[in-house]
Structure formats: structure tokens, C-alpha cells
Design a protein around this motif. Structure first.
Motif, short mmCIF file in Angstrom:
data_model
loop_
_atom_site.label_atom_id
_atom_site.label_comp_id
_atom_site.label_asym_id
_atom_site.label_seq_id
_atom_site.Cartn_x
_atom_site.Cartn_y
_atom_site.Cartn_z
N GLN A 107 0.87 -1.17 0.00
CA GLN A 107 0.00 0.00 0.00
C GLN A 107 0.90 1.22 0.00
OE1 GLN A 107 -3.21 -0.24 2.94
NE2 GLN A 107 -2.76 -2.43 3.06
N HIS A 108 0.57 2.18 -0.86
CA HIS A 108 1.40 3.38 -0.97
C HIS A 108 0.50 4.55 -1.35
CE1 HIS A 108 5.20 5.52 -1.51
NE2 HIS A 108 4.64 6.10 -2.56
N ASP A 109 0.57 5.62 -0.59
CA ASP A 109 -0.26 6.79 -0.85
C ASP A 109 0.45 7.71 -1.84
OD1 ASP A 109 -2.16 8.75 -0.77
OD2 ASP A 109 -1.96 9.17 1.37
N PRO A 147 -8.65 0.73 -11.51
CA PRO A 147 -7.31 0.41 -12.03
C PRO A 147 -6.63 1.67 -12.55
CG PRO A 147 -9.01 -0.36 -13.55
CD PRO A 147 -9.71 0.21 -12.36
N ASP A 148 -5.43 1.96 -12.02
CA ASP A 148 -4.70 3.16 -12.41
C ASP A 148 -3.48 2.87 -13.27
OD1 ASP A 148 -6.36 5.03 -11.20
OD2 ASP A 148 -5.27 4.96 -9.30
N VAL A 160 8.30 5.49 -4.46
CA VAL A 160 8.91 6.64 -3.80
C VAL A 160 8.02 7.86 -4.03
CG1 VAL A 160 10.95 8.12 -3.62
CG2 VAL A 160 11.22 5.70 -4.18
N ASP A 161 7.56 8.47 -2.96
CA ASP A 161 6.69 9.64 -3.03
C ASP A 161 5.53 9.38 -4.00
OD1 ASP A 161 8.33 10.95 -1.18
OD2 ASP A 161 9.62 11.73 -2.77
N ASN A 162 5.44 10.16 -5.08
CA ASN A 162 4.33 9.96 -6.02
C ASN A 162 4.76 9.16 -7.26
OD1 ASN A 162 5.89 11.97 -7.30
ND2 ASN A 162 4.09 12.84 -8.31
N THR A 163 5.87 8.40 -7.14
CA THR A 163 6.36 7.69 -8.32
C THR A 163 6.48 6.19 -8.09
OG1 THR A 163 8.70 7.96 -7.73
CG2 THR A 163 7.71 9.69 -9.09
N LEU A 164 6.40 5.47 -9.18
CA LEU A 164 6.69 4.04 -9.24
C LEU A 164 7.79 3.88 -10.27
CD1 LEU A 164 4.19 1.14 -9.35
CD2 LEU A 164 6.06 1.22 -10.98
N LYS A 165 8.88 3.21 -9.87
CA LYS A 165 10.02 3.03 -10.78
C LYS A 165 10.31 1.55 -10.93
CE LYS A 165 12.18 7.29 -9.25
NZ LYS A 165 13.34 7.97 -8.72
N LEU A 166 10.70 1.15 -12.14
CA LEU A 166 11.18 -0.20 -12.38
C LEU A 166 11.97 -0.22 -13.67
CD1 LEU A 166 8.44 -2.66 -13.57
CD2 LEU A 166 8.18 -0.24 -13.72
N ALA A 177 4.87 8.80 -12.72
CA ALA A 177 4.49 9.73 -11.66
C ALA A 177 2.96 9.79 -11.58
CB ALA A 177 5.06 11.11 -11.93
N TYR A 178 2.45 9.81 -10.36
CA TYR A 178 1.00 9.90 -10.14
C TYR A 178 0.63 11.37 -10.03
CZ TYR A 178 -3.53 8.26 -8.42
OH TYR A 178 -4.87 7.98 -8.28
N LEU A 179 0.00 11.89 -11.09
CA LEU A 179 -0.37 13.30 -11.16
C LEU A 179 -1.83 13.41 -11.57
CD1 LEU A 179 2.74 14.34 -13.31
CD2 LEU A 179 2.48 14.69 -10.84
#
Length: 186
Positions: A107-109, A147-148, A160-166, A177-179
Motif C-alpha cells: 500500500q502506498h499513498d 485500475p490506475d 517513492v513519493d508519487n512515483t513508481l520506478k522499475l 508519476a501519479y499526477l
């Protein structure tokens, strides 16, 4: 250091103790924080709209598969599938998790609004990964999972913060980035 082995090599007693030397990390020791391995018998529990929500595997695949069920505090069930627009999948034609893959959850906000998004990741022993992000949304008094993001990569996901990296399929780092309530590839 003597590569040819023809000279006597002495090691100083002042060298660092063996405990300080980093050991090679084995597959089982890889840090996947904040992800937790999903034991199929235990639902993923989170709070949304002030009530406890549970996600479990559908009856057809009780130990792992693409068909999931969201159950709210009134035991109302909403089925949904982990789907991805990809030629490959961590699931077989019956929707069962393939050999060599494990499912993880976190879970990540991402948007720091006080309600964490739910992240699922199917990760193989060779680090082929499939990642899904869902936002809990309150609709007509009940919670649904919107679904996002559904992406395929070659590493475990970093949140990390508002990002997902892979790492992407081609080995390059990809950041999403979640914007404004959606993920945007950076």
C-alpha cells in the motif's frame, strides 16, 4: 593480490573483520520493501472510506491467480481481474499463477491524500515483473478499486513519493508519476 599464485601473499591482521564484508545477496534475501509476499490464504487488508476492505483470491484459484475479490465490511463481494495489455502474462490460460512467479502486495499513498493505493506485483525468479496499481474509490456508499496502472518490467517496483520506478523490458529505468489521479510516464 597475486593473480598468478607464484608469490606469497600476506594478509594484515588489521583488515576489516569478516562480518563487515558484504555477502552476496541471494534471491531469498532481496529487499522488496514495502512489498509483502502474498500468502493466498490471508487476504490483503486495507482501510478505505473509513471501513476495512479485504482482497482475496477468487474461489477458482484460492492460492494465487488473476481473479480477485474485493470484500467490504458488509461482506459484499466485487470481483475483478489483474489484467495487462501484454503478450506475456504471469498467469496461465486458466488464470492460475505460473510456476516460478510469486505475488506481492503493498500500500502506498501516491497522491498523499490519506488513502493509500493498493499495489500488486507478480515477480518471477528472474525478476520479470507485472505491476498493478488500484485506487480505492468510494461510489454510492461502497468502495471499488479503480485500475490506475498495469505495467510489465524486469525488476521489482520501487515506490517513492508519487512515483513508481522499475526497469523496463529493454533494461532502461522507467518512472511513472501519479499526477491528477493518473500515472504519467516520465
Amino acid at each position: 593480490y597475486d593473480l598468478l599464485g607464484d608469490k606469497k601473499v600476506t594478509v594484515s591482521k588489521a583488515s576489516k573483520p569478516a562480518a563487515a564484508v558484504p555477502e552476496e545477496t541471494t534471491e531469498q534475501e532481496v529487499n522488496l520493501e514495502p512489498f509483502k509476499k502474498w500468502n493466498g490464504e490471508k487476504p490483503v487488508v486495507f482501510t478505505a472510506a473509513g471501513t476495512e476492505q479485504r482482497v482475496s483470491f477468487a474461489k477458482g484459484n484460492p492460492l494465487g491467480g488473476k481473479s480477485l475479490v474485493l470484500k467490504n465490511s458488509q461482506n459484499i463481494e466485487t470481483p475483478f481481474d489483474l489484467v495487462m495489455d501484454s503478450e506475456t502474462s504471469p498467469f496461465d490460460e486458466k488464470g492460475v499463477l505460473k510456476e516460478g512467479f510469486s505475488l506481492y502486495h503493498a500500500q502506498h499513498d501516491f497522491d498523499a491524500n490519506g488513502t493509500a493505493e493498493v499495489v500488486f506485483m507478480a515477480l518471477s525468479q528472474t525478476f520479470e515483473s507485472f505491476v498493478w496499481v488500484y485506487s480505492p474509490i468510494s461510489e454510492n456508499g461502497s468502495v471499488v478499486l479503480r485500475p490506475d496502472l498495469a505495467i510489465k518490467g524486469m525488476s521489482n517496483a520501487k515506490l517513492v513519493d508519487n512515483t513508481l520506478k522499475l526497469l523496463g523490458d529493454q533494461g532502461q529505468s522507467e518512472t511513472y508519476a501519479y499526477l491528477n489521479q493518473q500515472f504519467v510516464k516520465q
